[in-house]
Write an enzyme that holds these catalytic residues in place. Structure first.
Site, PDB file in Angstrom:
ATOM      1  N   VAL A  12      62.301  33.910  25.163  1.00 33.87           N
ATOM      2  CA  VAL A  12      62.846  35.222  24.231  1.00 33.87           C
ATOM      3  C   VAL A  12      61.846  35.277  23.695  1.00 33.87           C
ATOM      4  O   VAL A  12      61.508  37.041  22.975  1.00 33.87           O
ATOM      5  CB  VAL A  12      63.842  34.792  23.200  1.00 33.87           C
ATOM      6  CG1 VAL A  12      64.151  35.699  22.280  1.00 33.87           C
ATOM      7  CG2 VAL A  12      65.453  34.380  24.033  1.00 33.87           C
ATOM      8  N   ASP A  31      53.543  28.634  19.748  1.00 37.04           N
ATOM      9  CA  ASP A  31      54.413  28.077  20.302  1.00 37.04           C
ATOM     10  C   ASP A  31      53.464  26.344  21.174  1.00 37.04           C
ATOM     11  O   ASP A  31      52.745  26.535  20.626  1.00 37.04           O
ATOM     12  CB  ASP A  31      55.164  28.420  21.367  1.00 37.04           C
ATOM     13  CG  ASP A  31      55.971  27.526  22.741  1.00 37.04           C
ATOM     14  OD1 ASP A  31      56.896  28.334  21.945  1.00 37.04           O
ATOM     15  OD2 ASP A  31      55.928  26.662  22.638  1.00 37.04           O
ATOM     16  N   THR A  87      67.406  26.955  19.992  1.00 36.69           N
ATOM     17  CA  THR A  87      68.677  26.539  19.181  1.00 36.69           C
ATOM     18  C   THR A  87      70.067  25.851  20.190  1.00 36.69           C
ATOM     19  O   THR A  87      71.092  25.902  20.057  1.00 36.69           O
ATOM     20  CB  THR A  87      69.311  27.326  18.446  1.00 36.69           C
ATOM     21  OG1 THR A  87      69.862  28.193  18.641  1.00 36.69           O
ATOM     22  CG2 THR A  87      68.597  28.289  16.892  1.00 36.69           C
ATOM     23  N   ARG A 155      68.429  39.944  29.214  1.00 41.37           N
ATOM     24  CA  ARG A 155      69.578  39.313  30.199  1.00 41.37           C
ATOM     25  C   ARG A 155      68.123  38.320  30.794  1.00 41.37           C
ATOM     26  O   ARG A 155      67.299  38.749  31.263  1.00 41.37           O
ATOM     27  CB  ARG A 155      70.352  39.713  31.770  1.00 41.37           C
ATOM     28  CG  ARG A 155      71.292  40.398  31.140  1.00 41.37           C
ATOM     29  CD  ARG A 155      71.633  41.526  31.839  1.00 41.37           C
ATOM     30  NE  ARG A 155      71.062  42.717  31.486  1.00 41.37           N
ATOM     31  CZ  ARG A 155      70.862  43.765  32.411  1.00 41.37           C
ATOM     32  NH1 ARG A 155      71.523  43.847  33.426  1.00 41.37           N
ATOM     33  NH2 ARG A 155      70.078  44.504  32.670  1.00 41.37           N
ATOM     34  N   GLU A 156      68.187  37.000  31.375  1.00 43.69           N
ATOM     35  CA  GLU A 156      67.578  36.764  32.535  1.00 43.69           C
ATOM     36  C   GLU A 156      67.210  37.492  33.739  1.00 43.69           C
ATOM     37  O   GLU A 156      68.173  37.577  34.546  1.00 43.69           O
ATOM     38  CB  GLU A 156      67.562  34.870  32.086  1.00 43.69           C
ATOM     39  CG  GLU A 156      66.906  34.105  31.067  1.00 43.69           C
ATOM     40  CD  GLU A 156      66.766  32.897  31.496  1.00 43.69           C
ATOM     41  OE1 GLU A 156      66.673  32.228  33.003  1.00 43.69           O
ATOM     42  OE2 GLU A 156      66.983  31.961  30.713  1.00 43.69           O
ATOM     43  N   ASN A 232      78.773  37.728  23.824  1.00 42.25           N
ATOM     44  CA  ASN A 232      78.335  36.947  25.251  1.00 42.25           C
ATOM     45  C   ASN A 232      80.078  36.370  25.091  1.00 42.25           C
ATOM     46  O   ASN A 232      80.420  36.300  26.227  1.00 42.25           O
ATOM     47  CB  ASN A 232      77.683  35.664  24.483  1.00 42.25           C
ATOM     48  CG  ASN A 232      75.844  36.328  25.300  1.00 42.25           C
ATOM     49  OD1 ASN A 232      75.880  37.397  25.457  1.00 42.25           O
ATOM     50  ND2 ASN A 232      75.199  35.203  25.179  1.00 42.25           N
ATOM     51  N   CYS A 284      72.790  30.676  27.778  1.00 41.75           N
ATOM     52  CA  CYS A 284      73.348  31.247  27.182  1.00 41.75           C
ATOM     53  C   CYS A 284      75.235  31.532  26.984  1.00 41.75           C
ATOM     54  O   CYS A 284      75.641  30.304  26.006  1.00 41.75           O
ATOM     55  CB  CYS A 284      73.009  32.517  27.363  1.00 41.75           C
ATOM     56  SG  CYS A 284      71.206  32.831  26.699  1.00 41.75           S
ATOM     57  N   LYS A 345      71.524  31.571  38.712  1.00 43.25           N
ATOM     58  CA  LYS A 345      72.506  33.178  38.912  1.00 43.25           C
ATOM     59  C   LYS A 345      70.598  33.103  39.883  1.00 43.25           C
ATOM     60  O   LYS A 345      69.662  33.052  39.867  1.00 43.25           O
ATOM     61  CB  LYS A 345      72.665  33.514  37.953  1.00 43.25           C
ATOM     62  CG  LYS A 345      70.523  34.689  37.167  1.00 43.25           C
ATOM     63  CD  LYS A 345      71.491  35.851  36.471  1.00 43.25           C
ATOM     64  CE  LYS A 345      69.977  36.067  35.311  1.00 43.25           C
ATOM     65  NZ  LYS A 345      70.771  37.111  34.167  1.00 43.25           N
ATOM     66  N   ARG A 352      68.643  26.237  34.022  1.00 45.58           N
ATOM     67  CA  ARG A 352      69.415  24.688  32.971  1.00 45.58           C
ATOM     68  C   ARG A 352      70.927  25.422  32.879  1.00 45.58           C
ATOM     69  O   ARG A 352      71.507  26.819  32.666  1.00 45.58           O
ATOM     70  CB  ARG A 352      69.132  25.822  31.534  1.00 45.58           C
ATOM     71  CG  ARG A 352      67.567  24.603  30.693  1.00 45.58           C
ATOM     72  CD  ARG A 352      67.046  25.556  30.229  1.00 45.58           C
ATOM     73  NE  ARG A 352      66.845  26.526  30.555  1.00 45.58           N
ATOM     74  CZ  ARG A 352      66.532  27.511  29.831  1.00 45.58           C
ATOM     75  NH1 ARG A 352      66.338  27.016  27.356  1.00 45.58           N
ATOM     76  NH2 ARG A 352      65.905  29.306  29.352  1.00 45.58           N
TER      77      ARG A 352
HETATM   78  C1  UDX Z   1      73.753  36.407  29.114  1.00 52.16           C
HETATM   79  C2  UDX Z   1      73.951  37.901  28.214  1.00 52.16           C
HETATM   80  O1  UDX Z   1      74.262  38.835  29.534  1.00 52.16           O
HETATM   81  C3  UDX Z   1      72.906  38.402  27.663  1.00 52.16           C
HETATM   82  O2  UDX Z   1      73.013  39.532  27.253  1.00 52.16           O
HETATM   83  C4  UDX Z   1      72.361  37.406  26.749  1.00 52.16           C
HETATM   84  O3  UDX Z   1      71.942  38.068  25.652  1.00 52.16           O
HETATM   85  C5  UDX Z   1      72.108  36.270  27.236  1.00 52.16           C
HETATM   86  O4  UDX Z   1      73.090  35.960  27.788  1.00 52.16           O
HETATM   87  P1  UDX Z   1      72.147  35.499  31.175  1.00 52.16           P
HETATM   88  O5  UDX Z   1      72.857  34.351  30.753  1.00 52.16           O
HETATM   89  O6  UDX Z   1      70.423  35.539  31.499  1.00 52.16           O
HETATM   90  O7  UDX Z   1      72.050  36.147  30.157  1.00 52.16           O
HETATM   91  O8  UDX Z   1      72.965  35.829  32.117  1.00 52.16           O
HETATM   92  P2  UDX Z   1      74.292  36.899  32.579  1.00 52.16           P
HETATM   93  O9  UDX Z   1      73.629  37.881  33.628  1.00 52.16           O
HETATM   94  O10 UDX Z   1      75.835  37.159  32.042  1.00 52.16           O
HETATM   95  O11 UDX Z   1      75.031  35.718  33.910  1.00 52.16           O
HETATM   96  C6  UDX Z   1      75.329  34.538  33.024  1.00 52.16           C
HETATM   97  C7  UDX Z   1      76.218  33.604  33.925  1.00 52.16           C
HETATM   98  O12 UDX Z   1      77.657  34.685  34.721  1.00 52.16           O
HETATM   99  C8  UDX Z   1      76.043  33.338  35.209  1.00 52.16           C
HETATM  100  O13 UDX Z   1      75.779  32.349  36.167  1.00 52.16           O
HETATM  101  C9  UDX Z   1      76.455  34.450  36.336  1.00 52.16           C
HETATM  102  O14 UDX Z   1      76.463  34.476  37.758  1.00 52.16           O
HETATM  103  C10 UDX Z   1      78.037  34.637  35.896  1.00 52.16           C
HETATM  104  N1  UDX Z   1      78.624  35.634  36.500  1.00 52.16           N
HETATM  105  C11 UDX Z   1      78.222  37.075  35.298  1.00 52.16           C
HETATM  106  C12 UDX Z   1      79.356  36.200  37.330  1.00 52.16           C
HETATM  107  O15 UDX Z   1      79.957  34.667  37.126  1.00 52.16           O
HETATM  108  N2  UDX Z   1      80.649  37.436  37.007  1.00 52.16           N
HETATM  109  C13 UDX Z   1      79.850  38.371  36.563  1.00 52.16           C
HETATM  110  O16 UDX Z   1      79.783  39.259  37.054  1.00 52.16           O
HETATM  111  C14 UDX Z   1      78.483  38.315  35.680  1.00 52.16           C
END
Ligand code: UDX
Length: 455
Positions: A12, A31, A87, A155-156, A232, A284, A345, A352
């Site tokens: 972040v 950092d 955190t 989103r990562e 979230n 997250c 993903k 993680r």
């Molecule tokens: C998420 C939020 O999207 C972001 O706004 C926040 O600030 C941080 O957390 P991120 O953790 O990068 O982002 O991943 P995200 O793209 O949201 O996917 C999270 C998980 O859900 C992944 O394991 C993904 O495969 C899964 N997922 C996502 C599903 O299983 N189905 C979906 O339709 C979407």
């Protein structure tokens, strides 16, 4: 403006620091991780993020961003200081605030003139007040500093895009002066004309969709922090919801892809976050959901729905293991199972809290031998779980396997030569945990194939 970022080599902090540098501010990112800071100083990125490298290169070149391991650099002479330290969840799900507290304690002695202290890390409601009381012991709020909650929604893999083209910017504060400072910081994004406002060359094409004005949500401190948790938790709820419907689709011979497509056209529902599969992993969604449950408990409220969202997600791994057994026979002892995909993903090397490892662990508990592959996250996977057999090549990972489990939605798995996969496997069987592969093709090829919610 002069900006300090504490935790500036973390995911972040890095994206935020680079983003503000690109907007024309002067950023000092600090950092404790020396190795990461060294890499960043020499123009290398420690994380895989679309478009990050060119933004890093040009802002290092222009002197808009500096990286340092010296804490005072992030505070002395800065107008705004972002706290973007981790955190992490403790064993009971509660957010561990020790890094935030330590930063606040060190920060207070170093603030020389009025400073806006911005909390970027995701923190439970009440933490901002805690930071405030730490600072207040030495300084006077309103005179020497003001506090802002400015949660991130990155989103990562798509963090740079999300920084430059957010759906909204949330700013929680009691102070008009701090509100104005935040407005000034984000001005090019709010107006939706980055190149015009900054006068710099346009952003690299891969992270530059069409510019549009961005809504600024100015609110109170507690609401700003809740917006992050609620967002979230809602995304997680959508995923658990669609996974529940997927399970029912299997019972009634419906196809979840068709169902989600039909639902998504309703603008009240929308089509995103309706991909059924192994569930939500990563650093997250689960962490924030657990922290929100803890917040509820601390306030004597029983968050039934949130608990079920979490419970439904845990069930997905069991469902996948059940499908492996359906294809290979009940006993997994000494069976060879290939796991394709280890990142939480696609598009990231972050492992993680990846559900792929829960699948691996569940298979190993039953005595199966796991052969794992990932196109990008093998080093990270090895560092976290050294005892798994890793392969650089998905065909080799599938060699002699009784089943393949696809755990991450890397598109390249759909492009594999499945004739070759079949030749390598002991028995051609695939559990598609992300509904990514071409079912008809695989079945025609002679695979036994199970996916999630597609009867
Ligand atoms: C998420 C939020 O999207 C972001 O706004 C926040 O600030 C941080 O957390 P991120 O953790 O990068 O982002 O991943 P995200 O793209 O949201 O996917 C999270 C998980 O859900 C992944 O394991 C993904 O495969 C899964 N997922 C996502 C599903 O299983 N189905 C979906 O339709 C979407």
């Amino acid at each position: 403006m002069n900006i300090g970022v504490i935790g500036g080599a973390g995911y972040v902090g890095l994206v935020t620091g680079l983003g503000f540098a690109e907007l024309g501010h002067h950023v000092t990112s600090v950092d404790v991780n020396e190795e990461r800071i060294k890499r960043l100083q020499s123009g290398q990125t420690p994380i895989h993020e679309e478009g990050l490298l060119p933004v890093l290169e040009r802002n290092l070149g222009d002197g808009n961003i500096e990286f340092s391991t010296s804490f005072p650099d992030a505070v002395e002479g800065q107008d705004v200081v972002f706290i973007a330290v981790g955190t992490p969840a403790q064993d009971d799900g509660q957010a561990d605030l020790s890094q935030v507290i330590e930063v606040a304690e060190r920060l207070v002695d170093l603030m020389e003139s009025y400073t806006v202290v911005v909390i970027k890390s995701t923190v439970p409601v009440g933490t901002v007040e805690l930071v405030q009381s730490i600072l207040n012991r030495e300084k006077a709020e309103g005179m020497d500093f003001d506090i802002v909650s400015n949660p991130e929604f990155l989103r990562e893999g798509k963090g740079m895009i999300d920084f430059f083209y957010p759906d909204r910017i949330v700013v929680g504060t009691r102070s008009e002066r701090a509100r104005e400072a935040m407005h000034e910081l984000y001005r090019p994004l709010i107006a939706g004309n980055i190149a015009e406002t900054t006068g710099r060359a346009p952003l690299p094409a891969d992270i530059a969709p069409e510019e549009r004005p961005v809504p600024l949500v100015e609110t109170d401190l507690a609401s700003a922090q809740m917006i992050k948790y609620a967002s979230n938790a809602f995304l997680a709820t959508r995923i658990s919801f669609i996974n529940e419907i997927a399970r029912l689709c299997e019972e009634v011979d419906a196809n979840i892809n068709e169902v989600a497509r039909g639902m998504g056209y309703d603008p009240r529902i929308g089509s995103s976050y309706l991909d059924a599969g192994l569930g939500f992993g990563g650093p997250c969604l689960e962490k924030d959901l657990k922290a929100l449950i803890k917040i509820a408990e601390a306030n004597d409220y029983e968050p039934r729905l949130l608990r079920e969202v979490l419970g439904r997600n845990d069930q997905q791994v069991r469902e996948v293991i059940g499908k492996v057994k359906e294809l290979t026979g009940y006993l997994l002892y000494k069976k060879i199972v290939a796991v394709w995909g280890l990142a939480f993903k696609s598009g990231t090397n972050d492992v993680r809290n990846s559900l792929a490892f829960r699948v691996v662990e569940a298979l190993e508990r039953e005595g199966a031998e796991v052969q794992a592959h990932d196109p990008m996250a093998l080093d990270e996977a090895r560092a976290l779980h050294p005892n798994i057999h890793y392969f650089d090549d998905p065909y080799e990972a599938a060699a002699n396997a009784d089943a393949v489990v696809l755990a991450t939605d890397w598109p390249q798995y759909a492009e594999l030569d499945f004739d070759e996969v079949k030749r390598r496997m002991a028995r051609p069987a695939i559990v598609d945990g992300r509904n990514l592969l071409d079912r008809d093709m695989l079945m025609t090829e002679g695979f036994r194939y199970l996916s999630m919610g597609r009867a």
